[in-house]
Enzyme design. Structure first.
Site, PDB file in Angstrom:
ATOM      1  N   LYS A  50       0.755  -1.006   0.000  1.00  0.00           N
ATOM      2  CA  LYS A  50       0.064   0.007  -0.014  1.00  0.00           C
ATOM      3  C   LYS A  50       0.778   1.316  -0.008  1.00  0.00           C
ATOM      4  O   LYS A  50       0.833   2.170  -0.731  1.00  0.00           O
ATOM      5  CB  LYS A  50      -0.762  -0.211   1.239  1.00  0.00           C
ATOM      6  CG  LYS A  50      -2.184  -0.902   0.922  1.00  0.00           C
ATOM      7  CD  LYS A  50      -2.770  -1.433   2.166  1.00  0.00           C
ATOM      8  CE  LYS A  50      -3.596  -2.724   2.272  1.00  0.00           C
ATOM      9  NZ  LYS A  50      -4.284  -3.071   3.349  1.00  0.00           N
ATOM     10  N   GLN A 109      -4.818  -2.007   9.431  1.00  0.00           N
ATOM     11  CA  GLN A 109      -4.634  -3.605   8.888  1.00  0.00           C
ATOM     12  C   GLN A 109      -5.076  -4.603   9.878  1.00  0.00           C
ATOM     13  O   GLN A 109      -4.845  -4.681  10.869  1.00  0.00           O
ATOM     14  CB  GLN A 109      -3.326  -3.470   8.633  1.00  0.00           C
ATOM     15  CG  GLN A 109      -2.891  -4.930   7.877  1.00  0.00           C
ATOM     16  CD  GLN A 109      -3.419  -5.105   6.534  1.00  0.00           C
ATOM     17  OE1 GLN A 109      -3.460  -3.928   5.761  1.00  0.00           O
ATOM     18  NE2 GLN A 109      -4.044  -5.973   6.117  1.00  0.00           N
ATOM     19  N   ASP A 133     -11.431   1.962   3.877  1.00  0.00           N
ATOM     20  CA  ASP A 133     -11.624   0.565   3.989  1.00  0.00           C
ATOM     21  C   ASP A 133     -13.091   0.314   3.923  1.00  0.00           C
ATOM     22  O   ASP A 133     -13.310  -0.958   3.312  1.00  0.00           O
ATOM     23  CB  ASP A 133     -10.681  -0.162   5.055  1.00  0.00           C
ATOM     24  CG  ASP A 133      -9.677  -0.780   4.662  1.00  0.00           C
ATOM     25  OD1 ASP A 133      -9.460  -0.922   3.363  1.00  0.00           O
ATOM     26  OD2 ASP A 133      -8.712  -1.171   5.626  1.00  0.00           O
TER      27      ASP A 133
END
Ligand code: NAP
Length: 294
Positions: free
Chosen positions: A53, A97, A120
């Site tokens: 990322k 994450q 997200d």
């Protein structure tokens, strides 16, 4: 004839479009979009995802900040750090994450991220908006799959779509999107899981199969109808006799299924790169909303 849905190539094209857009914004005197990521612990796959990322951000000209925290980080400590980022006007997107260490409640964490920078799309508000068909941040993997289907003009309207897996990050949102009154969408959706009793028969009746269960090569040729579209989300490291000692396997037995399918995604090079693009897209979207740019 089978068409391979080449996510790698498509994501490359789309990433280049973002790169050009960012260059133009900088030229006009705007600041770059900024994605922040929090990684707790040292899980190998999570570290790899966060590194990629960071590389993607660098490629398109985004600023990226990664907060790498010790495995022993407390839930309260993590919440404090998220709240500080929520209040930072320079940050457009924040991801934490997953998976998190077991002493931290993931739902509480994803609901601490401000929905305004929830790139997200895991916040309860984002998921609720998705379910209601409202504009929101669609989580990156389902977003990437929708973009792939759209780019290859796969016909989804009135088709029977079978989604295997009901996780909050892939299966569930995917089923919502495929049943939405839009294109791609308007499918008749069946969502399957580990308790589904007649999975093979259900899959055989599918015009579109989206496999997201994490079981290598689970979908075999005898589960697939001639001419079906097969989307393989799975990524599992399986032991292999090579330098790394493993290879990446999808949830579909690609070699056996590919000649039956009209459209099929490979692993790697299918859904994975489109997921990475999805995060960049959402970050740019948040940036534009903040800056009032159309
Ligand atoms: P997950 O949270 O483990 O969910 C797996 C789902 O599959 C569950 O709903 C489970 O059912 C169902 N399932 C498990 N075994 C099954 C079986 N034998 N028959 C039918 N259903 C079964 O996994 P996930 O996070 O959704 O990820 C799924 C896969 O996609 C993994 O390989 C992951 O690495 C990969 N992935 C790839 C990307 C990408 O960018 N390509 C992104 C995200 C995830 P129950 O609910 O009943 O347990």
């Amino acid at each position: 004839m089978t068409t391979i849905l080449n996510g790698k190539e498509l994501a490359k094209e789309l990433r280049n479009e973002i790169k050009l857009e960012v260059a133009a914004l900088l030229e006009q005197g705007h600041r770059p979009p900024h994605l922040a990521a929090i990684l707790v612990g040292t899980d190998g796959a999570s570290m790899t995802y966060v590194n990629s990322k960071e590389r993607d951000c660098e490629f398109v000209g985004f600023k990226s900040t990664v907060l790498r925290l010790d495995e022993s980080e407390t839930e309260e400590g993590l919440i404090d750090k998220i709240e500080a980022i929520n209040n930072d006007p320079d940050i457009d997107g924040l991801i934490v994450q997953l998976p998190l260490p077991s002493h931290i409640n993931s739902d509480r964490i994803t609901d601490t991220i401000s929905p305004d920078i929830d790139v997200d799309g895991f916040h309860t508000i984002s998921v609720g908006k998705l379910a209601k068909g409202m504009d929101t941040y669609v989580s990156a993997t389902p977003f990437g799959i929708i973009k792939l289907l759209e780019s290859y003009k796969v016909d989804t309207s009135g088709k029977h779509c079978v989604v295997i897996g009901r996780s909050n990050i892939v299966g569930r949102p995917m089923s919502i999107l495929m049943s939405a009154n839009s294109y791609p969408g308007n499918s008749t959706v069946t969502i399957c899981h580990s308790r589904t009793s007649n999975l093979k028969e259900i899959c055989k009746s599918a015009d579109i199969i989206i496999a997201a269960l994490g079981k290598p090569e689970f979908v075999s040729a005898d589960m697939v109808k001639e001419g079906a579209t097969v989307i393989d989300v799975g990524i599992t490291r399986v032991p292999a006799d090579n330098e790394k000692g493993y290879r990446l396997a999808g949830d579909v037995d690609f070699d056996a299924v590919k000649d039956k399918a009209e459209f099929i995604t490979p692993v790697p090079g299918g859904v994975g790169p489109m997921t990475r693009y999805g995060l960049l897209y959402n970050t740019l979207k948040s940036y534009k909303i903040k800056a009032g740019i159309k």
